[in-house]
Write a protein that holds these residues in place. Structure first.
Motif, PDB file in Angstrom:
ATOM      1  N   GLY A   9      52.829 -30.767  36.926  1.00 49.10           N
ATOM      2  CA  GLY A   9      53.833 -31.321  37.720  1.00 49.10           C
ATOM      3  C   GLY A   9      54.147 -30.616  38.990  1.00 49.10           C
ATOM      4  N   LYS A  38      56.510 -39.986  40.411  1.00 51.49           N
ATOM      5  CA  LYS A  38      57.174 -40.205  39.322  1.00 51.49           C
ATOM      6  C   LYS A  38      58.349 -39.291  38.768  1.00 51.49           C
ATOM      7  CE  LYS A  38      53.569 -39.395  36.658  1.00 51.49           C
ATOM      8  NZ  LYS A  38      52.762 -39.200  37.812  1.00 51.49           N
ATOM      9  N   ASP A  48      64.485 -42.725  50.802  1.00 49.80           N
ATOM     10  CA  ASP A  48      62.965 -42.336  51.115  1.00 49.80           C
ATOM     11  C   ASP A  48      62.051 -42.694  49.878  1.00 49.80           C
ATOM     12  OD1 ASP A  48      64.242 -41.075  53.182  1.00 49.80           O
ATOM     13  OD2 ASP A  48      64.826 -39.454  51.744  1.00 49.80           O
ATOM     14  N   LEU A  49      62.131 -43.944  49.550  1.00 50.16           N
ATOM     15  CA  LEU A  49      61.370 -44.724  48.568  1.00 50.16           C
ATOM     16  C   LEU A  49      60.322 -45.892  48.689  1.00 50.16           C
ATOM     17  CD1 LEU A  49      63.917 -44.809  45.845  1.00 50.16           C
ATOM     18  CD2 LEU A  49      62.265 -42.868  46.084  1.00 50.16           C
ATOM     19  N   ASN A  50      59.394 -46.055  48.285  1.00 48.72           N
ATOM     20  CA  ASN A  50      58.358 -47.454  48.806  1.00 48.72           C
ATOM     21  C   ASN A  50      58.914 -48.139  47.870  1.00 48.72           C
ATOM     22  OD1 ASN A  50      57.307 -47.083  45.971  1.00 48.72           O
ATOM     23  ND2 ASN A  50      55.505 -45.881  47.054  1.00 48.72           N
ATOM     24  N   GLU A  82      56.871 -36.828  31.933  1.00 49.18           N
ATOM     25  CA  GLU A  82      55.508 -36.282  31.466  1.00 49.18           C
ATOM     26  C   GLU A  82      55.343 -37.098  30.098  1.00 49.18           C
ATOM     27  OE1 GLU A  82      53.287 -34.597  33.094  1.00 49.18           O
ATOM     28  OE2 GLU A  82      54.320 -33.341  34.674  1.00 49.18           O
ATOM     29  N   GLU A  88      53.073 -28.810  42.853  1.00 45.56           N
ATOM     30  CA  GLU A  88      52.064 -28.917  43.910  1.00 45.56           C
ATOM     31  C   GLU A  88      52.176 -27.779  44.830  1.00 45.56           C
ATOM     32  OE1 GLU A  88      53.769 -32.705  45.306  1.00 45.56           O
ATOM     33  OE2 GLU A  88      55.309 -31.714  46.510  1.00 45.56           O
ATOM     34  N   TYR A 123      51.405 -39.335  47.464  1.00 43.88           N
ATOM     35  CA  TYR A 123      51.966 -38.845  48.666  1.00 43.88           C
ATOM     36  C   TYR A 123      51.890 -37.437  48.832  1.00 43.88           C
ATOM     37  CZ  TYR A 123      54.730 -42.903  49.260  1.00 43.88           C
ATOM     38  OH  TYR A 123      55.459 -44.285  49.486  1.00 43.88           O
ATOM     39  N   ARG A 124      50.954 -36.930  47.954  1.00 47.40           N
ATOM     40  CA  ARG A 124      50.659 -35.492  47.902  1.00 47.40           C
ATOM     41  C   ARG A 124      49.382 -34.870  48.652  1.00 47.40           C
ATOM     42  NH1 ARG A 124      50.673 -33.869  41.933  1.00 47.40           N
ATOM     43  NH2 ARG A 124      53.002 -33.915  42.289  1.00 47.40           N
ATOM     44  N   ARG A 133      59.869 -37.810  41.066  1.00 48.41           N
ATOM     45  CA  ARG A 133      61.031 -38.166  42.190  1.00 48.41           C
ATOM     46  C   ARG A 133      61.722 -39.421  41.764  1.00 48.41           C
ATOM     47  NH1 ARG A 133      60.200 -37.325  47.996  1.00 48.41           N
ATOM     48  NH2 ARG A 133      61.180 -39.112  49.344  1.00 48.41           N
ATOM     49  N   GLY A 172      49.713 -42.637  38.265  1.00 46.03           N
ATOM     50  CA  GLY A 172      48.728 -41.239  38.778  1.00 46.03           C
ATOM     51  C   GLY A 172      49.558 -39.982  39.270  1.00 46.03           C
ATOM     52  N   ALA A 173      48.856 -39.254  39.597  1.00 42.32           N
ATOM     53  CA  ALA A 173      49.251 -37.932  39.925  1.00 42.32           C
ATOM     54  C   ALA A 173      49.968 -38.034  41.337  1.00 42.32           C
ATOM     55  CB  ALA A 173      48.278 -36.791  39.935  1.00 42.32           C
ATOM     56  N   GLY A 174      51.072 -37.514  41.623  1.00 37.40           N
ATOM     57  CA  GLY A 174      51.509 -37.436  43.024  1.00 37.40           C
ATOM     58  C   GLY A 174      52.202 -38.661  43.677  1.00 37.40           C
ATOM     59  N   SER A 175      52.424 -39.731  42.588  1.00 31.16           N
ATOM     60  CA  SER A 175      52.812 -40.953  43.152  1.00 31.16           C
ATOM     61  C   SER A 175      54.267 -40.974  43.214  1.00 31.16           C
ATOM     62  CB  SER A 175      52.134 -42.178  42.150  1.00 31.16           C
ATOM     63  OG  SER A 175      52.666 -41.527  40.887  1.00 31.16           O
ATOM     64  N   GLN A 224      58.617 -47.772  43.988  1.00 30.08           N
ATOM     65  CA  GLN A 224      59.653 -46.731  43.577  1.00 30.08           C
ATOM     66  C   GLN A 224      61.142 -47.306  43.364  1.00 30.08           C
ATOM     67  OE1 GLN A 224      58.717 -43.756  46.439  1.00 30.08           O
ATOM     68  NE2 GLN A 224      57.259 -42.528  45.204  1.00 30.08           N
ATOM     69  N   ARG A 272      46.931 -30.871  42.069  1.00 33.55           N
ATOM     70  CA  ARG A 272      48.051 -30.184  42.607  1.00 33.55           C
ATOM     71  C   ARG A 272      47.991 -29.801  44.123  1.00 33.55           C
ATOM     72  NH1 ARG A 272      50.895 -31.778  39.316  1.00 33.55           N
ATOM     73  NH2 ARG A 272      49.251 -33.062  39.070  1.00 33.55           N
TER      74      ARG A 272
HETATM   75  P1  ATP Z   1      52.864 -35.326  38.822  1.00 31.10           P
HETATM   76  O1  ATP Z   1      51.832 -36.612  38.326  1.00 31.10           O
HETATM   77  O2  ATP Z   1      51.633 -34.364  39.280  1.00 31.10           O
HETATM   78  O3  ATP Z   1      53.594 -34.897  38.093  1.00 31.10           O
HETATM   79  P2  ATP Z   1      54.626 -37.149  40.452  1.00 31.10           P
HETATM   80  O4  ATP Z   1      54.064 -38.547  40.195  1.00 31.10           O
HETATM   81  O5  ATP Z   1      55.664 -36.631  39.561  1.00 31.10           O
HETATM   82  O6  ATP Z   1      53.370 -36.191  40.248  1.00 31.10           O
HETATM   83  P3  ATP Z   1      56.168 -36.318  42.384  1.00 31.10           P
HETATM   84  O7  ATP Z   1      56.198 -34.838  42.160  1.00 31.10           O
HETATM   85  O8  ATP Z   1      57.353 -36.867  42.013  1.00 31.10           O
HETATM   86  O9  ATP Z   1      54.726 -37.188  41.871  1.00 31.10           O
HETATM   87  O10 ATP Z   1      55.857 -36.602  44.099  1.00 31.10           O
HETATM   88  C1  ATP Z   1      54.845 -36.002  44.618  1.00 31.10           C
HETATM   89  C2  ATP Z   1      54.955 -35.587  46.239  1.00 31.10           C
HETATM   90  O11 ATP Z   1      55.070 -36.730  46.907  1.00 31.10           O
HETATM   91  C3  ATP Z   1      56.222 -35.067  46.274  1.00 31.10           C
HETATM   92  O12 ATP Z   1      56.178 -33.856  47.327  1.00 31.10           O
HETATM   93  C4  ATP Z   1      57.153 -35.857  46.661  1.00 31.10           C
HETATM   94  O13 ATP Z   1      58.378 -35.598  47.266  1.00 31.10           O
HETATM   95  C5  ATP Z   1      56.354 -36.928  47.581  1.00 31.10           C
HETATM   96  N1  ATP Z   1      56.893 -38.164  47.539  1.00 31.10           N
HETATM   97  C6  ATP Z   1      56.968 -39.042  46.508  1.00 31.10           C
HETATM   98  N2  ATP Z   1      57.277 -40.339  46.964  1.00 31.10           N
HETATM   99  C7  ATP Z   1      57.348 -40.325  48.245  1.00 31.10           C
HETATM  100  C8  ATP Z   1      57.734 -41.230  49.263  1.00 31.10           C
HETATM  101  N3  ATP Z   1      58.290 -42.477  48.940  1.00 31.10           N
HETATM  102  N4  ATP Z   1      57.829 -40.703  50.546  1.00 31.10           N
HETATM  103  C9  ATP Z   1      57.501 -39.613  50.862  1.00 31.10           C
HETATM  104  N5  ATP Z   1      57.120 -38.764  49.818  1.00 31.10           N
HETATM  105  C10 ATP Z   1      56.793 -38.978  48.822  1.00 31.10           C
END
Ligand code: ATP
Ligand code: MG
Length: 735
Positions: A575, A35, A9-11, A222, A577, A284-285, A37, A30-33, A14, A616
Motif C-alpha cells: 500500500g 484504489k 483529481d480523478l480519471n 486490500e 510508495e 500513476y505511481r 485514493r 493493479g498496483a498504484g492505480s 475513478q 512500491r
Molecule cells: P496499491 O495497489 O499499491 O495499494 P493503489 O491502487 O491503492 O495502490 P493509490 O495508492 O491510491 O493506489 O495511488 C497511487 C498513487 O497514484 C498515489 O500517489 C496517488 O496519489 C496517485 N494517483 C492516483 N490516482 C491519481 C489521479 N487520478 N491523478 C493523479 N495521481 C493519482
C-alpha cells in the motif's frame, strides 16, 4: 454543495467508482492505480453528496497507520473533522466492539490482548499441564493449528477428531486446554479477537441489528488479503442491508500463509447483491520501466484475474542490478546510493529498503549506523517486540490485571530475584489444579504452609513488589507510572547491566516507552485513529495504552520531521510508495524463500510479493543480491533470484563497480577479470583467474580470505554457481 474538489483529481473510471450509487461495489485494479485514493474520495463523497453522517461509515484498512492516514486525507478533502467515523484494521475494530460489548461477548471486562510470543508461552504451559511431549508435537505446530482453526472460525469443540487420528486428537486437546487457559486469564489472542467479534454478531441478533442500522456503508481496502473469518464477519454485518465498497488486487495477495483467501474477491461477486464492478487501469505511481517490469514478472503466475495496467508517465531510469560479494557489500552499496541520493538534494525519507525477512535488517542497520545515516524500521511490531519493551509492558499488564498469566510468567523472575525452578513449578501446578491464575496461586501458597523459607521470601518479595508498584502509582499520570515502574521493578538497571551497545539501546528503548506513554496521553501519538471519540467506554489510560501497544502495527519512533531512510519487510510495504526503492537479498532460497520452492502455490505468492515490492517504486528501483550470505548463523551461496531473471532485460542495467570480483547475472563468468593483479598470498592464484575443479568444473576466482593452503577462495563455477573452497584441499588447476 460544491463537490467538484472531490471528483476533480480523478480519471473517468475513478470518478465513476467514487460517485457510484451507494450499493455494492467492487474495484479490482493493479498496483498504484488509485484504489486507496478511490476509497478516500468515496467516503468524502458519501458524506458530502449522500449526506451520510461520519458515524455511519465503517472503513477497514490494513494497518493502524493506514487508518490514521486515511482519516487525515478525508479531513483534508472535506475540510472538516471525521470524528466518530470508524476507521481501523479488522483487529482494532473487533477490539473496539468487544470493549463495548464484553458482556454480550462473554469475556472479561478487562481482557488483555496477547501477541504471538506470549501465546507461545501459554501454549508451553498447556503442554506441561497436559504432559504432552514437545518432541512429538512442536509448540509452534500447535500455535499454527490453533490460529488456523480460529481463522476458519472453528473452536476446539467444533473439531471432530477420529479415534485414530492422533495428530488431530492431540491438537484438539491442546486447543481446548489453551481455550480454557485464555478464559481463565481473561486473555484474547489476535485470532480470537476476530472470532469473538464474529460470534458477537451470531449470538446477539439485537446487537447486530443495532449496528446494521448504525452503519450505512462499509469500505474495505486490500480485500484480497481478507481471511475466512474476516469475510464472514463482514458478510454477517452487511447482511444484504449495509452495502459495501471493496477494493483489491488479486496480484497483491500476500498473506495466504496466514489464511488470507484471494478467492474472497470472486466470492464477493456471488455472495453480495448485484455488485457493480469497476476496473482501474492507469497507474500513476511508477515510471514505465518499473511498471513494465512488474507486469512482466507477474505474468509468470497462472490463474490471474487479469488486468491491464499502463502509464502515460515517463520511461524513467533502468532498473539497476547489483551483484554483491556478500551481505556487507550489499549493505554498503545501498548506503552509498542513499547518500548519493541525499547529497544531490533529495530526501532520505523518500527512500525505502525492502527485504524478505526481518533478520535481514541487522546487517543493513549496521551499515547505516556506521555511515551515520538515520533510519527507522517501519511496520511490524518492532518496537513493541523488543525484549525490554515486552518486559516493561508485562509489568504494566500485571498491574492492570493480576490474572494475566502470560505477563506474570514473563516478569516473575525478570530481573532475577532468586525464585527457584521448583517454586515456579509448584506455582504452576497449583494454578492448574485449582484452576486459578498464577497470581491467585501465589497468593494462596503464600497464605499456606507449603512453601520453604526461601521460596516464601523470594515469592513474597515479588508479590509485595507488584502491590507496592500499584499503590505507588495509583495517582500518577500514565507516563509517570511507566517511568516509575521501569525503575522500581529493577528492569532498567537489569538491562543497563547488559554489555555494550545492546544494553544502551535497551535503556534508550525503555526511555522511549515513557515518551510513548506521554505522547499517548497528550494524543500526539501518530496512531490515534483507534481511540474512541464517541466512546462510552471507561477504560483507564493504562488499558488503552496497552491495547494500542498490542495492536500497533506502526513504529512509535517515527518522527516525520527527521530525514531518515525506512527499512521494512516486503509484507509491511503493502500500500505504500517511495520515489527510491531498494529490493535487497534477491537470491534463491531467500526470495523466493526456501520453503516455497517445492510448493507452486507458495511460489506464486512469493512472486506476488515481488510484484508488491517492485510496484512500491515511483522513480528509481535498485535490485541487489549477494553471492555469499551469512544469515541465521550459517553461510550460504545462493543463485540470483528467479524473480530477477524474470524481469525484462531491456529495462535492466547491471552495475559492477569492481568488475573483477562480481558475478554476472548469467551463469557464464566474464573474462575481463583475468587482468587482475591481485595475488592470493602464497597460492599462485590470482583473483579473476580461471581455474578447474575436479568435481565442479571450470570457474573464476572471485574472492579470498587468508593465505597459503589455508586460504579460502570463492569461485564462481559455470554450472554450480559460487562456492567457497579451501585451497589446500580443492586441488585447483590454474587455466
Ligand atoms: P496499491 O495497489 O499499491 O495499494 P493503489 O491502487 O491503492 O495502490 P493509490 O495508492 O491510491 O493506489 O495511488 C497511487 C498513487 O497514484 C498515489 O500517489 C496517488 O496519489 C496517485 N494517483 C492516483 N490516482 C491519481 C489521479 N487520478 N491523478 C493523479 N495521481 C493519482
Ligand atoms: Mg492502496
Amino acid at each position: 454543495m460544491e463537490l467538484s474538489h472531490i471528483l476533480d483529481d480523478l480519471n473517468d473510471s475513478q470518478r465513476q467508482a467514487v460517485s457510484a450509487p451507494p450499493s455494492n461495489l467492487l474495484v479490482l485494479a493493479g498496483a498504484g492505480s488509485g484504489k486507496t485514493r478511490v476509497l478516500v474520495h468515496r467516503i468524502a463523497w458519501l458524506i458530502q453528496h449522500e449526506d451520510y453522517h461520519p458515524n455511519s461509515i465503517l472503513s477497514v484498512t490494513f494497518t493502524n497507520k493506514a487508518a490514521a492516514e486515511m482519516k487525515h486525507r478525508i479531513e483534508d478533502l472535506m475540510h472538516t473533522s471525521t470524528g466518530g467515523m470508524w476507521v481501523g484494521t479488522f483487529h482494532s475494530i473487533a477490539n473496539r466492539l468487544l470493549r463495548r460489548h464484553w458482556k454480550e461477548a462473554g469475556i472479561a471486562q478487562d481482557f488483555r490482548i496477547i501477541d504471538s510470543d506470549d501465546q507461545l508461552r501459554l501454549i508451553k504451559r498447556v503442554y506441561t499441564e497436559l504432559e504432552i511431549d514437545e518432541g512429538k508435537w512442536p509448540y509452534k505446530q500447535a500455535q499454527w493449528f490453533i490460529n488456523g482453526q480460529k481463522d476458519e472460525g472453528r473452536r476446539a469443540g467444533h473439531i471432530q477428531a477420529p479415534e485414530l487420528d492422533l495428530y488431530l486428537r492431540n491438537m484438539q486437546r491442546i486447543y481446548q486446554a489453551y481455550e480454557n487457559a485464555c478464559e481463565r486469564g481473561g486473555i484474547l489472542d489476535f485470532a480470537e479477537l476476530l472470532l469473538r467479534a464474529h460470534e458477537l454478531w451470531l449470538n446477539n441478533p439485537d446487537l447486530l441489528h443495532h449496528y446494521q442500522q448504525r452503519f450505512r456503508h462499509i469500505l474495505v481496502d486490500e480485500f484480497q488479503d481478507t481471511n475466512t473469518i474476516q469475510y464472514a464477519w463482514l458478510r454477517v454485518l452487511s447482511g444484504d442491508q449495509v452495502p459495501m465498497t471493496i477494493v483489491g488486487d488479486d496480484d497483491q495477495s500476500i498473506y495466504g500463509w496466514r489464511g488470507a483467501k484471494i478467492e474472497n474477491i470472486q466470492k464477493f461477486k456471488q455472495d453480495f447483491k448485484d455488485p457493480t464492478m469497476i476496473k482501474l487501469e492507469q497507474n500513476y505511481r511508477s515510471t514505465k520501466r518499473i511498471l513494465d517490469s512488474a507486469n512482466q514478472l507477474i505474468a509468470h503466475n497462472p490463474d490471474r484475474l487479469g488486468k491491464t495496467l499502463w502509464t502515460d508517465g515517463e520511461l524513467g531510469d533502468p532498473i539497476s542490478l547489483y551483484a554483491a560479494y556478500n551481505e556487507h557489500d550489499e549493505a554498503r552499496f545501498i548506503v552509498d546510493r542513499i547518500e548519493e541520493w541525499a547529497s544531490s538534494g533529495n530526501s532520505r525519507i523518500d527512500a525505502a529498503i525492502l527485504y524478505r525477512s526481518n533478520a535481514q535488517s541487522r546487517v543493513l542497520e549496521e551499515a547505516l549506523v556506521r555511515a551515520s545515516v538515520p533510519y527507522r524500521i517501519y511496520g511490524g511490531h518492532r518496537f513493541y517486540d523488543r525484549l525490554e519493551i515486552k518486559n516493561a509492558l508485562a509489568y504494566l499488564r500485571l498491574l492492570s490485571n493480576r490474572d494475566d498469566d502470560a505477563a506474570m510468567d514473563r516478569v516473575i523472575n525478570t530481573p532475577t530475584r532468586g525464585i527457584g525452578g521448583k517454586t515456579l513449578d509448584m506455582l504452576r501446578q497449583h494454578a492448574n489444579e485449582q484452576n486459578v491464575s498464577l497470581w491467585a496461586a501465589a497468593k494462596e501458597l503464600l497464605g499456606s504452609n507449603s512453601l520453604t523459607g526461601r521460596a516464601r521470601t523470594t515469592l513474597g518479595g515479588f508479590f509485595d513488589l507488584i502491590q507496592q508498584l500499584d499503590s505507588d502509582t495509583s495517582d500518577c499520570d500514565l507516563f509517570e507510572q511507566v517511568d516509575h515502574i521501569i525503575q522500581a521493578s529493577g528492569l532498567l538497571e537489569h538491562h543497563a547491566k547488559e554489555k555494550g551497545e545492546a544494553g544502551e539501546a535497551r535503556v534508550e528503548n525503555l526511555k522511549e516507552l515513557v515518551n510513548a506513554a506521554k505522547q499517548f496521553e497528550t494524543g500526539t501519538m501518530p496512531l490515534s485513529a483507534l481511540q474512541d471519540q464517541d466512546a462510552d467506554l471507561e477504560l483507564s489510560p493504562l488499558s488503552q495504552f496497552l491495547d494500542q501497544a498490542a495492536l500497533d502495527a506502526g513504529d512509535l519512533q517515527a518522527d516525520e520531521s527527521h530525514d531518515y531512510v525506512r527499512l521494512m519487510t516486503l509484507h509491511s510495504a503493502k500500500g505504500l510508495e517511495f520515489p527510491l526503492v531498494f529490493l535487497s537479498g534477491m537470491e534463491e532460497g531467500i526470495f523466493p524463500s526456501r520453503m516455497s520452492n517445492e510448493e507452486p502455490d507458495r511460489l506464486h505468492e512469493e512472486r506476488r510479493l515481488a510484484y508488491v515490492g517492485i510496484t512500491r517504486a515511483m522513480k528509481k528501483l535498485y535490485v541487489s543480491y549477494a553471492e555469499v550470505r551469512r544469515l541465521y548463523g550459517s553461510e550460504t551461496y545462493n543463485k540470483v533470484s528467479r524473480f530477477v531473471r524474470e524481469l525484462p532485460q531491456e529495462h535492466l542495467e547491471e552495475l559492477r563497480p569492481k568488475a573483477v570480483l562480481s558475478m554476472p547475472v548469467s551463469t557464464k563468468p566474464t573474462l575481463i577479470s583475468s587482468k587482475s593483479n591481485i595475488e592470493i598470498p602464497d597460492t599462485g592464484i590470482r583473483l579473476g583467474q580461471r581455474v578447474r575443479h575436479k568435481l565442479f568444473g571450470e570457474g573464476v576466482v572471485l574472492n579470498y580470505e587468508g593465505s597459503g593452503d589455508q586460504a579460502r577462495v570463492q569461485i564462481n563455477f559455470e554450472n554450480e554457481g559460487s562456492k567457497w573452497l579451501v585451497v589446500g584441499y580443492a586441488k585447483l588447476e590454474v587455466l
